[in-house]
Write a protein that holds these residues in place. Sequence first.
Motif, mmCIF file in Angstrom:
data_model
loop_
_atom_site.group_PDB
_atom_site.id
_atom_site.type_symbol
_atom_site.label_atom_id
_atom_site.label_comp_id
_atom_site.label_asym_id
_atom_site.label_seq_id
_atom_site.Cartn_x
_atom_site.Cartn_y
_atom_site.Cartn_z
ATOM 1 N N LYS B 72 10.294 4.759 4.410
ATOM 2 C CA LYS B 72 9.074 5.455 4.817
ATOM 3 C C LYS B 72 8.004 4.430 5.155
ATOM 4 O O LYS B 72 7.905 3.380 4.522
ATOM 5 C CB LYS B 72 8.551 6.358 3.687
ATOM 6 C CG LYS B 72 9.498 7.487 3.300
ATOM 7 C CD LYS B 72 9.591 8.540 4.369
ATOM 8 C CE LYS B 72 11.032 8.936 4.607
ATOM 9 N NZ LYS B 72 11.302 9.537 5.913
ATOM 10 N N ASN B 73 7.201 4.768 6.141
ATOM 11 C CA ASN B 73 6.096 3.897 6.528
ATOM 12 C C ASN B 73 4.788 4.519 6.042
ATOM 13 O O ASN B 73 4.647 5.736 6.044
ATOM 14 C CB ASN B 73 6.080 3.746 8.051
ATOM 15 C CG ASN B 73 4.892 2.941 8.530
ATOM 16 O OD1 ASN B 73 3.788 3.457 8.618
ATOM 17 N ND2 ASN B 73 5.113 1.675 8.819
ATOM 18 N N ARG B 74 3.841 3.685 5.659
ATOM 19 C CA ARG B 74 2.631 4.226 5.048
ATOM 20 C C ARG B 74 1.368 4.104 5.909
ATOM 21 O O ARG B 74 0.296 4.541 5.507
ATOM 22 C CB ARG B 74 2.345 3.508 3.728
ATOM 23 C CG ARG B 74 2.118 2.019 3.867
ATOM 24 C CD ARG B 74 1.512 1.432 2.606
ATOM 25 N NE ARG B 74 0.104 1.738 2.518
ATOM 26 C CZ ARG B 74 -0.845 1.046 3.148
ATOM 27 N NH1 ARG B 74 -0.547 0.033 3.921
ATOM 28 N NH2 ARG B 74 -2.111 1.391 3.006
ATOM 29 N N TRP B 75 1.480 3.524 7.103
ATOM 30 C CA TRP B 75 0.251 3.214 7.842
ATOM 31 C C TRP B 75 -0.570 4.436 8.212
ATOM 32 O O TRP B 75 -1.776 4.342 8.393
ATOM 33 C CB TRP B 75 0.589 2.418 9.109
ATOM 34 C CG TRP B 75 1.042 1.020 8.826
ATOM 35 C CD1 TRP B 75 0.639 0.222 7.799
ATOM 36 C CD2 TRP B 75 1.995 0.255 9.583
ATOM 37 N NE1 TRP B 75 1.274 -0.997 7.868
ATOM 38 C CE2 TRP B 75 2.106 -1.006 8.946
ATOM 39 C CE3 TRP B 75 2.743 0.504 10.728
ATOM 40 C CZ2 TRP B 75 2.954 -2.010 9.424
ATOM 41 C CZ3 TRP B 75 3.582 -0.487 11.204
ATOM 42 C CH2 TRP B 75 3.685 -1.736 10.557
ATOM 43 N N GLY B 76 0.088 5.547 8.390
ATOM 44 C CA GLY B 76 -0.658 6.735 8.793
ATOM 45 C C GLY B 76 -1.012 6.738 10.263
ATOM 46 O O GLY B 76 -1.841 7.528 10.699
ATOM 47 N N ASP B 77 -0.386 5.853 11.048
ATOM 48 C CA ASP B 77 -0.650 5.856 12.496
ATOM 49 C C ASP B 77 -0.268 7.209 13.068
ATOM 50 O O ASP B 77 0.786 7.751 12.739
ATOM 51 C CB ASP B 77 0.184 4.793 13.214
ATOM 52 C CG ASP B 77 -0.247 3.390 12.849
ATOM 53 O OD1 ASP B 77 -1.046 3.235 11.917
ATOM 54 O OD2 ASP B 77 0.250 2.442 13.479
ATOM 55 N N ASP B 78 -1.114 7.686 13.937
ATOM 56 C CA ASP B 78 -0.807 8.956 14.582
ATOM 57 C C ASP B 78 0.509 8.820 15.347
ATOM 58 O O ASP B 78 0.669 7.921 16.156
ATOM 59 C CB ASP B 78 -1.937 9.324 15.540
ATOM 60 C CG ASP B 78 -1.780 10.729 16.080
ATOM 61 O OD1 ASP B 78 -1.013 11.509 15.480
ATOM 62 O OD2 ASP B 78 -2.420 11.036 17.092
ATOM 63 N N GLY B 79 1.430 9.686 15.072
ATOM 64 C CA GLY B 79 2.740 9.626 15.714
ATOM 65 C C GLY B 79 3.789 9.073 14.767
ATOM 66 O O GLY B 79 4.834 9.676 14.553
#
Lengths: 999, 493
Positions: B72-79
């Motif tokens: 899972k990635n946590r950056w929260g970048d839209d998309g």
Amino acid sequence: VVTDATTQEPLPGVSILLKGTTQGTATDFDGNYVLQANLGDTLVFSYIGFQSKEVVVSGSSLSVVLLEDTTTLDEVVIIGYGTTTVKDATGSVSSVTTEDFNKGAIVSTDQLLTGKTAGVRITNNGGQPDSAPNIRIRGGSSLTANNSPLIVIDGIPVDNTNPAGVSNPLTLVNPNDVESFSILKDASATAIYGSRASNGVIIITTKKGLSGEFKFNFSTNTTVSKVGKKIDMMDGDTFARFIKEYHPDYTNYLGVDDPSTDAVDDSSTDAIEGRILYNTDWQDAIYRTAISFDHNLSARGSILKTVPIRMSLGYTESQGLVKTSDYERITGSLKLTPRLLDDHLKVDVNAKGIMSKKNAIDEGGALGGAVNMDPTKPVYDNSYGNLFGGYYQNVKIEEDDEYNITRLDGQWNPVALLMQRYRPERVQKLLANVELDYKMHFLPELRAVANVGIEASKSKIKEVYVDNSIATYQINDTEHESVFNEGVNYRENQDIVNRTFEGYLAYAKDLGGAINNFDVQAGYSYQNFKNDGNKEIYRYNLDTGVREVQPNEQNPTNRYFNELNLQSFFGRANINFYDRYLLTLSFRADGSSLFVKDNRWGYFPAAALAWKVKEESFLKDVDVVNNLKLRLGWGRTGQQDITGQVGFYPSVPLFEAGSATSQYLSGYALYSAINFNPDLTWEKAETYNAGLDFGLFKGNILSGSFDVYYRTTKDLLAFVPTAPGQSLGSSFAKNVGETESKGFEINFNVKALSQEKMALEFYGNTSYNRAEVTNLKDATYISAIESDIPTGTGVKLARHAVGYQPYSAWVFKQLYDAQGNPIHGAFADFNGDGVVDNDDRYYKALRPNWTFGFGFNFNYGKLDLSSSFRGQIGGQVYNSRRLSLGWVDKAIPNNSNSLSNVLDFYNGAADFNFVNVQGNVPFSDYFLEDASFLRCENIVLGYRLDDAVPNVSMRFYGALNNPFIITKYDGQDPENFNAIDNNFYPRPRSFTIGVNVDF
Amino acid sequence: DLDTQPEVELSLDELLDQDPNAVAGILSRLYASFALSGPDGAGSSDIDDNAGESPFLRGIINLQDFTADAIKNRWGDDGLDQLTTTSNWDENNKFFRYLYNRIYYTIPQANNLLLVLGAVDLDNKDQIEGEVRFIRALAYYYLIDCFGKGVLATEENYGTSEPLPEVDRQELFTYVENELLAAEELLPDTNEYGRANKSVARMLLAKLYMNAGVYTGTERFDDAATYISKIIDEGGYSLDADFVSIFSGDNFMSNEIIFPLIADSQNSQSYGNTTYIINGSLGTETMTLSQFGAEEGWSGHRATKAWYGLFNNGDLANSTDDRAALFWTEGHSYEMTDYKKWTDGYPSIKFRNTFYYSASNPTSFSSTDFPLFRLADAYLMYAECAVRGAAGASMSTALGYVNAVRNRSNAGSVAQSDLTLNFIMDERGRELNFEGHRRSDLIRFGKFTGNSYLWPWKGNTVNGTSIPDTYKLFPIPLTALEANINLTQNPGY
């Protein structure tokens, strides 16, 4: 002596007639005259371009002041390859001359013209000293090809491509040297320029020498500018409160560590323990009160009383509002206009030289940094152990078993970004031409005209960092120590040489019969543009952290080379029937090197008809009507300039070598095939225009013009996504479809008072333009590439969609709660299918349909007061500050330990409902705001002092530029060309004082 | 002169005159299009999209691994957020566009080179043709797997301006199958490092057959087994002794990797090759970058218990499996209560930029090659075919392969009776997670959509929830629909 009321200069060549007789004389170079007359006789003074005056002889010496007649019908209007007069012009041509120019803090030539004429919208990119103007005549005709008008300076059509280091091509002509602008708007006027004329033509003519003795002019002014409006960010205290309330886990990131204590903040208490909080306004920290100077000296006269000459020298030193954003310019010009061989040969020699130096700042870094930077951090850090030249910088210390490594963290201090980098961009430019206009000795009706010109520039760019610059901070991975790299970080050198040759034969004949007179001309034009440059690119050595030149085996100097060639044949005929009906026919064939042989030539015909109604018997003797002329025009023009997006070789297959860092298989140099489109060809625009020129009441109290037009553009050149798999990239230029636009323009001028001592004049213009995309061949819309919103690259707000205005935002309808607050992520489900998706989006036009400008000039004796205003009605601006700074989670770090400032939620600058801005949220019409505005361009007050020193006339003035703007827009500035307000360099509010001395 | 001549860019003739290896240089570029962003360093892009975010391999990681159970990635970048939580997918999501644009960048570039080949004289023309056709097939494979349809752009319709018709998954499948069969003929048994040989083409063919049931509705495990056997028997590959060496900066020395995507800290820099995996999995808050040979930590990706829970029921400290040690647990919690919080979940330290066989210095870009195909994958594919009853695959051979993979990592042998589909799926997770296969695997095992298998943050809830079957395909990006009216959206979007 006869003098000019405006300039106070003597007028040579004024004809003086004893009323009721044929006795008369003319003034000499100094405006003096001698005429035998009796007391009580009436003298009639008349001069082209001035109102005639009758004066009763009252003594042996009679000095007369003539008022300039700004709408005089004999005024010469410069058109393509020749001139005409106001009364004989058949196309839609506006002329703006010295006395109409904007005044005050003027750095570039386009600023003289802003708001002055209907149908011309000039929007600069912001407040930089050499900010690029976006000039649109009648809205522009193309979607993504170049929409700027062709600019012709003293007969030389200049390059659309700016030299490196120049943002605004019009800073390259000193505004003080400009005598007039002619703006050719409809196709019947522009088609003679064919290929590059779809977006109108602006012809700039510089001042000439005079016959007679030398006259000098010296002008100097000083301008003080301040930023008008800042973005409503949180201050330090508010921000600390906000973090405590909304992100209590992050209070230990506020401010800087208090070295006197080991305490860590306990977020359950009100106080913030263990941290020292500052209160920095980072916007104030990067802005300054800017001071600018402008000095000009010019001389006009004749060498040996036969060769009129004008010389000028100008020096400008202009500070931008952002610290270190400095601009310096020296200009020189020379113009010689001798008449040789019994006036058969007119020679026109022009040379304009310029040297400019700009310190190019990292605008995005500074402006973006100033709004993002945590306000509880200080600007400076004088503590022992500061690495960064005394500037505060957030860092992370990485501890290993053996060593500690200090790494930069989060935002870079924007003040340090400005102060630690120096990037002089120096440009030298020469624009010179010689025009020979020879009237045949054996056949004076036939003229041969040749114009040879060169536009050459040399740019040198260097980027240098001072020691301890944050931006050059590196780590030596072998020695585990810090490395700073002062010195050069980038260089670029560029040479541009553009050559123009144009020649034509013109035959003119006065017959006096049914065909009163006619002229025909035919010619050839050759233009070659060559842009050759190289770059020195640096990189950091990955082991040592030392900056070094990045090797590029395939192209060691990182050279680039672009060449464009345009060739044309053109012809025109003007026929005047009964001095009432004027017919103009023109034709031009253009070839462009951008297209392959079969698609290369475009053909551009035009026709115009004017009916001088005033000359008809039924109106001839009606005093109320001084002038009434009806114009009809049709023409086709072309467009080929897509070099900004696809370069200079877009139609042929080519390969490029990969750089040193983009290699792949070991042992082989890497090559990429470059995208191209062999089917590219001319974009064609067709314009119909009808116009009416009028002058009413005695002395032309009310004059003006009205134009209405209809234009269709076919084979639009646009940069569009290509059909997947069918070209060598994901987007390219293509001839895609059609648009139509219609509009009208009104220019008017009212001389409310016109007396010797007191004059008051109002002027105004308004224009309406509405364009619509009518056909896009295989598609129903294309995305507008310039409409990126700041939520990651490639996210476009606007589209050019069939049935809508080009550049319309494609958005969701935001829903609001009972209190009027937006509900985050809630949008209207227009089609009622229970899902909010792209089918529920609608179009909202971004560009305004109505633009206007107005102003007045008032003279009372030696005092003058003038002011001008302009604005737009309608149009939208996307307030991206709310998108990039107006959501609650924006404040907390992503992959750093630094907080980011946000808009002040507490005073309503942003809405707490916006926690994040994902998915459909960026496309909400909540971010769109009405961009209507009324801006006061300037208020100028001047006073003339004539006799303080003999033979010296002085005018002192003070000017306010951009003193106020009336708008409902919430963000920084509603006047935004791409309609997306982000990292906008604010337009200054400035005060200028100056003096203008004639001697 | 209206025929202006460029002086920096080269025509084909000029290029061939200047460099006798020019064709190999163009071929190098085609291979590079799976790892690099553009022709002019990590900041340049071949396509319109952001140079950092849009490279091919980064797209594969984003779309194959973040959407699945393990990472899972946590950056929260839209998309990206929508990918990581398998929720709210739509045609506006730029990450779908990135991969789609990449696929359709590589395909016409390959078509162009095939046409160039027709016009030049070369000794090894057949081999290069085979390589180009493999590269094109690889790009089409991702189109089939991720988007399920598209246009069939070939050297035959190259340069046509009329929009091509849409073709379905079956047609694309048949095309890629035939291309790979042809490429297999043309390719040599062995080739230079990073280039395709027979085994590389067979591996892709085997992957195509493994998923044939998903792609076309007709299972082809028999064919898959045939080609996997050829790779194992004829390819000359062997398992590397130490698992970590396959994912280290000097993994070009591996004898296990069948097809690498090359990265080099100096010559092949990209934010979209293994740099993305390594830097993205490091964070200075809890880790020391230099220990993994990196200069930057982007605090982005962490594994979930759906991955590390596969080792000794999550008791990693007491697991004998070497692969269980490749999670950074210090300062991190086992549960991923908030996927946006760096310390929730363990970062994977499977990939690193340090060298395995010698000492090395940290670099900002990674030198670790990405093992797109490797022998252990082939072994587990074989075992899966056997379990699924493929003709020509034997359970006893399968057991040997599985235990070879496990024993290399001291995971302990299993018995033939342990070989079930669930076991294979888990073993693939233990062995191959973060290598760009996981989403396809879960779909093949019927575990991706629906609620038969839940993982943290599936469907945007902490413990996972059901997602619709339409999520087996990604939406066709809006830009593609805009540029070709023959294209239609996938159902459900």
